[in-house]
Design a protein around this motif. Sequence first.
Motif, PDB file in Angstrom:
ATOM      1  N   TRP A  69       0.847  -1.184   0.000  1.00 15.84           N
ATOM      2  CA  TRP A  69       0.000   0.000   0.000  1.00 15.84           C
ATOM      3  C   TRP A  69       0.882   1.232   0.000  1.00 15.84           C
ATOM      4  O   TRP A  69       1.858   1.328   0.762  1.00 15.84           O
ATOM      5  CB  TRP A  69      -0.916  -0.006   1.217  1.00 15.84           C
ATOM      6  CG  TRP A  69      -1.836  -1.186   1.239  1.00 15.84           C
ATOM      7  CD1 TRP A  69      -1.623  -2.385   1.856  1.00 15.84           C
ATOM      8  CD2 TRP A  69      -3.103  -1.297   0.592  1.00 15.84           C
ATOM      9  NE1 TRP A  69      -2.670  -3.239   1.635  1.00 15.84           N
ATOM     10  CE2 TRP A  69      -3.610  -2.598   0.870  1.00 15.84           C
ATOM     11  CE3 TRP A  69      -3.873  -0.428  -0.183  1.00 15.84           C
ATOM     12  CZ2 TRP A  69      -4.827  -3.039   0.397  1.00 15.84           C
ATOM     13  CZ3 TRP A  69      -5.102  -0.868  -0.655  1.00 15.84           C
ATOM     14  CH2 TRP A  69      -5.571  -2.162  -0.363  1.00 15.84           C
ATOM     15  N   VAL A 101      -4.533   6.457  -0.949  1.00 15.17           N
ATOM     16  CA  VAL A 101      -3.906   5.166  -0.671  1.00 15.17           C
ATOM     17  C   VAL A 101      -4.167   4.248  -1.860  1.00 15.17           C
ATOM     18  O   VAL A 101      -5.325   3.995  -2.211  1.00 15.17           O
ATOM     19  CB  VAL A 101      -4.461   4.543   0.622  1.00 15.17           C
ATOM     20  CG1 VAL A 101      -3.877   3.151   0.842  1.00 15.17           C
ATOM     21  CG2 VAL A 101      -4.153   5.433   1.821  1.00 15.17           C
ATOM     22  N   THR A 131      -2.493   0.790  -4.487  1.00 10.38           N
ATOM     23  CA  THR A 131      -1.681  -0.430  -4.499  1.00 10.38           C
ATOM     24  C   THR A 131      -0.633  -0.418  -5.599  1.00 10.38           C
ATOM     25  O   THR A 131       0.192  -1.339  -5.666  1.00 10.38           O
ATOM     26  CB  THR A 131      -2.573  -1.669  -4.680  1.00 10.38           C
ATOM     27  OG1 THR A 131      -3.333  -1.533  -5.884  1.00 10.38           O
ATOM     28  CG2 THR A 131      -3.511  -1.835  -3.500  1.00 10.38           C
ATOM     29  N   ARG A 183      -3.411  -1.589   4.486  1.00  9.85           N
ATOM     30  CA  ARG A 183      -4.106  -0.347   4.154  1.00  9.85           C
ATOM     31  C   ARG A 183      -4.289   0.515   5.401  1.00  9.85           C
ATOM     32  O   ARG A 183      -4.218   1.742   5.334  1.00  9.85           O
ATOM     33  CB  ARG A 183      -5.474  -0.670   3.526  1.00  9.85           C
ATOM     34  CG  ARG A 183      -6.224   0.574   3.089  1.00  9.85           C
ATOM     35  CD  ARG A 183      -7.586   0.265   2.498  1.00  9.85           C
ATOM     36  NE  ARG A 183      -8.247   1.489   2.081  1.00  9.85           N
ATOM     37  CZ  ARG A 183      -8.103   2.057   0.910  1.00  9.85           C
ATOM     38  NH1 ARG A 183      -7.328   1.483  -0.001  1.00  9.85           N
ATOM     39  NH2 ARG A 183      -8.733   3.183   0.619  1.00  9.85           N
TER      40      ARG A 183
END
Length: 580
Positions: free
Chosen positions: A317, A331, A333, A346
């Motif tokens: 993350w 946030v 990936t 997360r």
Amino acid sequence: MPEGTNRGAPQLSFDELGTPLREVTFVVLDLETTGGSNRTDAITEIGAVKVRGGERIGELATLVDPGTGLAPHIVALTGITTAMISGAPRLPAVLPDVLEFLRGAVLVAHNAPFDSGFLRAACERHGQVWPRPPVLCTARLARAVLPHDEAPSVRLGALARLFGTETTPTHRALADARATVEVLHRLLERVGNLGVQSLEELLALTRESAPHRPTSGQRRKRELARDVPSAPGVYLFRGPRDEVLYVGTSGDLHRRVRSYFTAGERRRRIRDMVALAERVDTVVCAHALEAGVRELRLIAAHQPRYNRRSRRPHRGWWVVPTSEAFPRLSVVTTARDGAMGPFRSRQAAASAVDTLLDAVPLRPCTQRIPARGAAATPCALHEIGRCAAPCAGLQTPQEYEPGVRALRELTGGADDTALRRLADRVHDLGERGRFEKAATHRDQLTGLILGLHRSQRLAALAAITELVGARPDGAGGWEVAVVRHGRLAAAGVARRGVPPMPVIDALCLGAQTVLPGDGPLRGAPADEVHLLHRWLTTGGTRLVRADPAWGEPARGAASWLPWAERARPVRGHPEEAGLD
């Protein structure tokens, strides 16, 4: 990866990685005592036999004067009388010779805790250093090796009758030690059927309870380790459909793979894996670093069901600013330039976002705002001074830009003003006695510092086009690694007496070409970059060359690590908050 160790295991004075039983020196010892509970001067006789490779190489026997008379039942049991011991040496005079006889050997006794406990207590009382030898109990070994219907009792006399020993136990120290030697040799003949071939496996066998002893399935499959080489590398257990069940690494592949079929393996899921395994493949590596990297890559490629970690090396993350007129923190990936991370979860990334919003003047809302603003009404965050309300047209992109620049400089390590501001807030809260709030802000700042430091140090290594490191191999040679953009591109060893630079030049010429990708890590998996960074910064590794030069930002989070390490839970006093 290296396996966990048994905290209660003794410190071995020889090769802990696996000592063949034929090379082990055993001292088989027996004590006779006054029968009391005193574990010092209650010893009346010591007998010991030293054996190696099945051959007797020495004996020691002596009576000991305990300084007291013997009870009639002890005289009747042992045949040792008060008159016999009255002229014998006292224990302080005998003890040094016994310890010298034990030096470098495994202490063996029947009901070993009794005998070793007496000797250890004697050392404490008489100022001798207990050498802490490995201790093997033949009673426990017999219970682990022999089925109950064959040996209902594991008393020394019962085992001597079972094996038909030449020496009959008589409750005299040397005779009982000699009988124990014969019992030990008969038991060692049996342990081969359990896949036990080294001292470490033998000691593990006696420590295990019955549920943890090797199953018949494990014993049958020990042949899977037969052709595995004794070299550093990676091993892969494969199942009935040739699928990879488990990937591991070791400095000695043969020894490590063999351990899966002995009592040393206690993990239930791994026992289940061994039951399914049909084949073991190996990849021999130059050294432990290459093995560790290959393990990570193979786990990522095969995602074995019995490996619990690193199955998704690119999964992480990241905290990034969005691409819009008024950037906000998001946030994601997938890393891109300017991202901070990776974080393991997360939740950890979201916590970093909350702390960053306290450090830099970025808007905390999630709506998209056009460059000319919007007709929205300022929210409560504007009223409390947390947002300049670009959504209402009260702030232009040019006025918003300093906050974006502050974020970029903080994450890139160019300016730590934001960290200082947060640290001052923690200090101020502590000074005003608001310790619970100070603790909360302190923990948030500590998390941000650690996250920034990890991000900055990994990004600094991944930015290097080519780096060469060399570490002493412990035998007069060098382990060499060529790293390109955070990936291991080549690995080799310059053995003792071999000039290292030609080896390094050859490795660089044949090294893998690595094209940098996007994001702070240039497309490299974070676990691999972290493993390389640890190898390069520990163990005496020397930097041979780096292009460009390797360095971390001068005003990055590394300089704040002492602050984070000093942080202590706030429990009502400023000094407990790490605020001084």
